[in-house]
Every structure is written in C-alpha cells, then in structure tokens.
Write an enzyme that holds these catalytic residues in place. Structure first.
Site, mmCIF file in Angstrom:
data_model
loop_
_atom_site.group_PDB
_atom_site.id
_atom_site.type_symbol
_atom_site.label_atom_id
_atom_site.label_comp_id
_atom_site.label_asym_id
_atom_site.label_seq_id
_atom_site.Cartn_x
_atom_site.Cartn_y
_atom_site.Cartn_z
ATOM 1 N N GLU A 222 0.246 -1.166 -0.099
ATOM 2 C CA GLU A 222 -0.004 0.288 -0.226
ATOM 3 C C GLU A 222 0.879 1.132 -0.114
ATOM 4 O O GLU A 222 0.104 1.959 0.074
ATOM 5 C CB GLU A 222 -0.645 0.099 1.010
ATOM 6 C CG GLU A 222 -2.096 -0.944 1.159
ATOM 7 C CD GLU A 222 -2.978 -1.057 2.711
ATOM 8 O OE1 GLU A 222 -4.013 -0.087 1.948
ATOM 9 O OE2 GLU A 222 -2.937 -2.148 3.502
ATOM 10 N N ARG B 278 9.803 3.328 16.245
ATOM 11 C CA ARG B 278 9.292 3.928 17.294
ATOM 12 C C ARG B 278 9.647 5.811 17.364
ATOM 13 O O ARG B 278 11.034 5.061 18.403
ATOM 14 C CB ARG B 278 7.805 3.079 17.984
ATOM 15 C CG ARG B 278 8.802 2.806 19.449
ATOM 16 C CD ARG B 278 7.369 2.703 20.340
ATOM 17 N NE ARG B 278 8.091 3.397 22.431
ATOM 18 C CZ ARG B 278 7.190 2.387 22.966
ATOM 19 N NH1 ARG B 278 6.411 1.716 22.696
ATOM 20 N NH2 ARG B 278 7.418 3.328 24.430
HETATM 21 C C1 LIG Z 1 4.390 1.176 17.114
HETATM 22 C C2 LIG Z 1 3.056 0.005 17.067
HETATM 23 C C3 LIG Z 1 3.532 -1.239 16.348
HETATM 24 C C4 LIG Z 1 2.890 -0.257 17.856
HETATM 25 O O1 LIG Z 1 2.346 -1.394 18.374
HETATM 26 P P1 LIG Z 1 1.935 -2.425 19.669
HETATM 27 O O2 LIG Z 1 0.336 -2.785 19.781
HETATM 28 O O3 LIG Z 1 3.719 -2.905 19.551
HETATM 29 O O4 LIG Z 1 2.086 -0.973 21.159
HETATM 30 P P2 LIG Z 1 0.606 -0.668 21.247
HETATM 31 O O5 LIG Z 1 -0.044 -2.481 22.472
HETATM 32 O O6 LIG Z 1 0.356 -0.018 21.041
HETATM 33 O O7 LIG Z 1 1.533 -0.324 22.459
HETATM 34 C C5 LIG Z 1 2.793 -1.177 23.853
HETATM 35 C C6 LIG Z 1 2.104 0.061 25.035
HETATM 36 O O8 LIG Z 1 3.917 1.553 24.370
HETATM 37 C C7 LIG Z 1 2.660 2.310 24.131
HETATM 38 N N1 LIG Z 1 3.589 3.098 22.675
HETATM 39 C C8 LIG Z 1 3.173 2.352 21.899
HETATM 40 N N2 LIG Z 1 3.744 3.870 20.608
HETATM 41 C C9 LIG Z 1 3.892 4.362 21.527
HETATM 42 C C10 LIG Z 1 5.350 5.210 21.005
HETATM 43 N N3 LIG Z 1 5.007 5.803 20.113
HETATM 44 N N4 LIG Z 1 5.466 6.017 21.807
HETATM 45 C C11 LIG Z 1 5.386 5.770 23.517
HETATM 46 N N5 LIG Z 1 4.714 4.813 23.943
HETATM 47 C C12 LIG Z 1 4.175 4.153 22.998
HETATM 48 C C13 LIG Z 1 1.971 2.535 24.686
HETATM 49 O O9 LIG Z 1 0.848 3.499 24.898
HETATM 50 C C14 LIG Z 1 1.886 0.660 25.000
HETATM 51 O O10 LIG Z 1 1.862 1.302 26.208
HETATM 52 P P3 LIG Z 1 1.322 0.254 28.030
HETATM 53 O O11 LIG Z 1 2.114 -0.792 27.742
HETATM 54 O O12 LIG Z 1 1.792 1.527 28.866
HETATM 55 O O13 LIG Z 1 0.005 0.583 27.634
HETATM 56 C C15 LIG Z 1 1.955 1.251 16.237
HETATM 57 O O14 LIG Z 1 1.745 1.664 16.599
HETATM 58 C C16 LIG Z 1 1.864 1.467 14.961
HETATM 59 O O15 LIG Z 1 2.116 2.135 14.297
HETATM 60 N N6 LIG Z 1 2.454 0.545 13.846
HETATM 61 C C17 LIG Z 1 1.595 0.499 12.956
HETATM 62 C C18 LIG Z 1 0.175 0.126 11.571
HETATM 63 C C19 LIG Z 1 0.114 0.559 10.232
HETATM 64 O O16 LIG Z 1 0.420 1.466 9.977
HETATM 65 N N7 LIG Z 1 0.103 -0.838 9.495
HETATM 66 C C20 LIG Z 1 -0.330 -0.274 8.013
HETATM 67 C C21 LIG Z 1 -1.783 -0.932 7.825
HETATM 68 S S1 LIG Z 1 -2.025 0.514 5.754
HETATM 69 C C22 LIG Z 1 -2.991 0.975 6.718
HETATM 70 O O17 LIG Z 1 -3.869 1.459 7.382
HETATM 71 C C23 LIG Z 1 -4.110 1.168 4.652
HETATM 72 C C24 LIG Z 1 -3.800 3.227 5.007
HETATM 73 C C25 LIG Z 1 -3.455 4.116 5.116
HETATM 74 O O18 LIG Z 1 -3.880 4.272 3.700
HETATM 75 O O19 LIG Z 1 -3.266 5.130 5.731
HETATM 76 O O1 LIG Z 2 -6.229 -6.641 0.225
HETATM 77 C C1 LIG Z 2 -7.102 -5.234 -0.202
HETATM 78 O O2 LIG Z 2 -8.194 -5.918 -0.784
HETATM 79 C C2 LIG Z 2 -7.098 -4.304 1.361
HETATM 80 N N1 LIG Z 2 -8.386 -3.738 1.532
HETATM 81 C C3 LIG Z 2 -8.613 -3.044 2.323
HETATM 82 C C4 LIG Z 2 -9.631 -2.240 1.805
HETATM 83 O O3 LIG Z 2 -10.376 -2.289 1.177
HETATM 84 O O4 LIG Z 2 -9.802 -0.956 2.534
HETATM 85 C C5 LIG Z 2 -7.521 -2.652 2.667
HETATM 86 C C6 LIG Z 2 -6.116 -3.497 2.456
HETATM 87 C C7 LIG Z 2 -6.247 -4.683 1.649
#
Ligand SMILES: CC(C)(COP(=O)(O)OP(=O)(O)OC[C@H]1O[C@@H](n2cnc3c(N)ncnc32)[C@H](O)[C@@H]1OP(=O)(O)O)[C@@H](O)C(=O)NCCC(=O)NCCSC(=O)CCC(=O)O
Ligand SMILES: O=C(O)C1=N[C@H](C(=O)O)CCC1
Ligand SMILES: [Mg+2]
EC number: 2.3.1.117
Length: 329
Positions: free
Chosen positions: A210, A301
């Site tokens: 993506e 992070r």
């Molecule tokens: C960095 C992570 C991986 C962290 O996730 P985790 O599950 O490991 O952590 P969590 O459970 O949220 O948090 C664990 C602990 O760390 C803390 N914590 C988390 N991030 C922190 C930060 N940046 N700074 C300080 N503390 C932080 C939390 O509050 C929590 O504290 P406590 O333990 O005290 O509670 C996440 O935030 C992230 O960015 N994920 C990426 C997801 C993503 O972007 N996917 C792509 C999809 S593509 C998409 O979405 C398409 C749509 C689009 O186009 O945009």
């Molecule tokens: O593989 C797909 O199709 C996906 N669809 C989602 C959407 O359309 O919101 C996003 C991630 C991949």
C-alpha cells in the site's frame, strides 16, 4: 534476511512485436513469451518475415504487422537475443526484453545488468491506441477524432504500465498505472491503489503493498508496506543505499525507511527512519540507524513523550498478513 542476489549466468531469447516511429525510434517491444537460455548465440535483434513471425508468435501476429497510419508508426516482428545478462543492454529491444524478464519473474531485481537503461528507452505517449511518438500526439488525436475515437493518453514516460505487457498470475493490482513494466511481483502480492512498484524492484513472496517500492528495492515474503509508506530510492535526490525489506516486516502507514530491514521488523506509522537518524537502543546507547541496517526483529518507534526514536526488540508481533486478503489472488 532475504537473499536478493540472483544468479547471473545466462542469456535470453524472445520473439516480439516492436513499434517503430516515423523517424525510426523504437517506441516499445512486446515479448509475450521470453525465455532464459544458457547459450543463446550471438546477441542482437533481427527483423522477422511475416511467415517467421507467425511461426514464433502465432498466426495472429501477421495481422498486427505493418504501417498504422492513424498512429504514424510501423509494427514489426523481431527476435532478440541477449548473450549475457551480465553485460549492459545494447539497444531498446534488449532493454525491453530485460524489463519483461523481471515482470515474467524469470529474473529477480538486481539479477541482470540494467546499466544505461534510461538512455535506451524513448519517452513515449502511452495511449489507448498504443504507443505514440510524443511529438505526434496532436496529429494522432485528430486522426482518432476523425474516426469518432477518443484518444486517451494515460502517461508520457519511458516505461509503460506493466499490465499492458505482462499480467503475472496470482497477483492483484488495484490501479495498473502504479506498476511499471520491469516490476517483479511474486505470486500472492496485492498492490493497493496507493501502492507503487518501480522497475527492477518488487516482491519475493506474499505481500501487501500500500506504499511505494522504489527502483531497486525488494520486499521479502510476508511483509506489508503500509499506506503511503516510502522506501527510499537511489535514482535521484542523493539516497545511495539500495534498500531491501526482509520477511514478515511491517512498515506502518506513512512511515519510511532509508536503511535495509532484516526479518520481523516493524516501523511505527508515520516514522521515517533515515540512515542518519539517531536511534536509542534499549540499553540507552545511541547509534545511527545505518548501523542497524539489515538487522532483524527490531521495532522502530518515535517515543511520543520524548520525541526520541527508539529501537526495541519486536516482541509484540504485529499479527502478520491477513491471509484472507491473499488467499484468492
Ligand atoms: C508502533 C506500533 C507497532 C506499536 O504497536 P504495539 O501493538 O506494539 O504497541 P501498543 O500495544 O499500541 O502499545 C504498547 C505500549 O507502548 C506504548 N506506545 C506505543 N507507541 C508508542 C509511542 N510511539 N511512544 C510512546 N509509547 C508508545 C503504548 O501506549 C503501550 O503502553 P502500555 O504498555 O503502557 O499500555 C504501532 O503503533 C504502529 O505504528 N503500527 C503500524 C500499523 C500500520 O500502520 N499498519 C499499516 C496499515 S496500512 C493502512 O492502514 C492503509 C490506510 C492508509 O493508507 O493509511
Ligand atoms: O487487499 C485488499 O483488498 C485490501 N483492502 C483493504 C480495503 O480495501 O480497505 C485495505 C487493505 C487491503
Ligand atoms: Mg499491542
């Protein structure tokens, strides 16, 4: 860590159809069934007679040959031989054959020389009627109108859309404009609308794309490039490290990487890790991100309280790819 160094031991042969502009410029060459061949004979491109074209490309090829007065081009049949993929491309047909080898998954990114490829590809108007010389667009537009046709110019570029030349099995591509010929998409890859894959770049296994896979970048099996994410390129703007992403990595939405990632790494959404980014390790030591290039099992992070970029062991598994999204490609 994914091995991105494919063997470079072989040559290639293919028959195809080339589009030649009025001034002799080769606008494109389509090779429907390229093959790798160990000892293919002398390198070069020969023009084929209609009979030979029908033999090598199938009966339909004959009707495709000849002058196309609407576009101001001639379509000719060719057979191109590359003796060694280690040697740089010699002309436009050769360059097109190498791009086809990548998109047909016969050669992996970096598995052949592409030195000087930009200089060998003409800048072309890619239209709904086929390739057109850029200087002829208005003439061709009028010719089309005269026949009641609307000419669509989808891009003006050196590389066409991959799917107009190669449609690899087992992939989904939401917006075909976003994948250039020369992209390498492994089976199980999905490229969503915001995704982009350049030439000599792509995926080696099942992946959700993506974000942008820049020229030269390879992404390992099971990795996800989140929405709008960037993998830093090397062709323009000063980046000089070719980036690879290992297996089962997640680059979060709007994040970016200017270093290679090993396996099982996560980059937080919105965090751009450049090579010079100072990263605080779990023991408090501060290192430059380039020193972590290629390392596995790291979560990057930005601490939202202190602003410090931190590297932590990636114990919190992000869950991997959603199998349902990939099981019916
Ligand atoms: C960095 C992570 C991986 C962290 O996730 P985790 O599950 O490991 O952590 P969590 O459970 O949220 O948090 C664990 C602990 O760390 C803390 N914590 C988390 N991030 C922190 C930060 N940046 N700074 C300080 N503390 C932080 C939390 O509050 C929590 O504290 P406590 O333990 O005290 O509670 C996440 O935030 C992230 O960015 N994920 C990426 C997801 C993503 O972007 N996917 C792509 C999809 S593509 C998409 O979405 C398409 C749509 C689009 O186009 O945009
Ligand atoms: O593989 C797909 O199709 C996906 N669809 C989602 C959407 O359309 O919101 C996003 C991630 C991949
Ligand atoms: Mg969690």
């Amino acid at each position: 860590m994914t091995d991105t160094t494919a063997p470079r031991t072989t040559g290639a042969v293919a028959a195809g159809l080339a589009t030649i502009a009025a001034d002799g410029t080769v606008l494109d060459t389509w090779f429907p069934a390229p093959e790798l061949v160990a000892e293919p004979g002398p390198a070069g491109t020969e023009r084929l007679s209609a009979e030979r074209a029908a033999e090598l490309l199938g009966g339909g090829a004959t009707a495709a040959l000849g002058q196309d007065s609407r576009r101001g081009v001639e379509v000719v049949a060719v057979r191109t031989v590359i003796s060694s993929l280690d040697e740089k491309p010699s002309d436009t047909h050769d360059a097109y054959l190498r791009l086809h080898l990548l998109s047909h998954r016969l050669v992996k990114p970096h598995g052949q020389s592409l030195d000087g490829v930009f200089g060998l590809l003409a800048n072309v108007a890619w239209t709904s009627l086929g390739p057109v010389a850029v200087d002829d667009i208005e003439k061709v537009r009028l010719n089309a109108r005269a026949e009641g046709l609307h000419l669509q110019v989808t891009s003006i570029d050196k590389f066409p859309r991959m799917t107009d030349y190669v449609a690899p099995k087992g992939v989904r591509i939401a917006d075909a404009d976003r994948v250039r010929l020369g992209a390498h998409l492994a089976e199980g890859t999905t490229v969503m609308h915001e995704g982009f894959v350049n030439f000599n770049a792509g995926t080696l296994g099942t992946s959700m794309v993506e974000g942008r896979i820049s020229a030269g970048v390879v992404v390992g099996d099971g990795s996800d490039i989140g929405g709008g994410a960037s993998t830093m390129g090397t062709l323009s703007g000063g980046g000089n490290v070719i980036i690879s992403i290992g297996e089962r990595c997640l680059i979060g939405a709007e994040a970016g990487v200017g270093i290679a990632l090993g396996d099982e790494c996560v980059v937080e959404a919105g965090l751009y890790v450049t090579a010079g980014t100072r990263v605080t390790m779990p023991d408090g030591q501060v290192v430059k991100a380039r020193d972590l290039s290629g390392a596995s099992n790291i979560l990057f992070r930005r601490n939202s309280v202190t602003g410090v970029v931190e590297a932590r062991p990636n114990n919190a598994v992000w869950g991997g790819l959603n199998e349902i999204l990939h099981s019916h490609n």
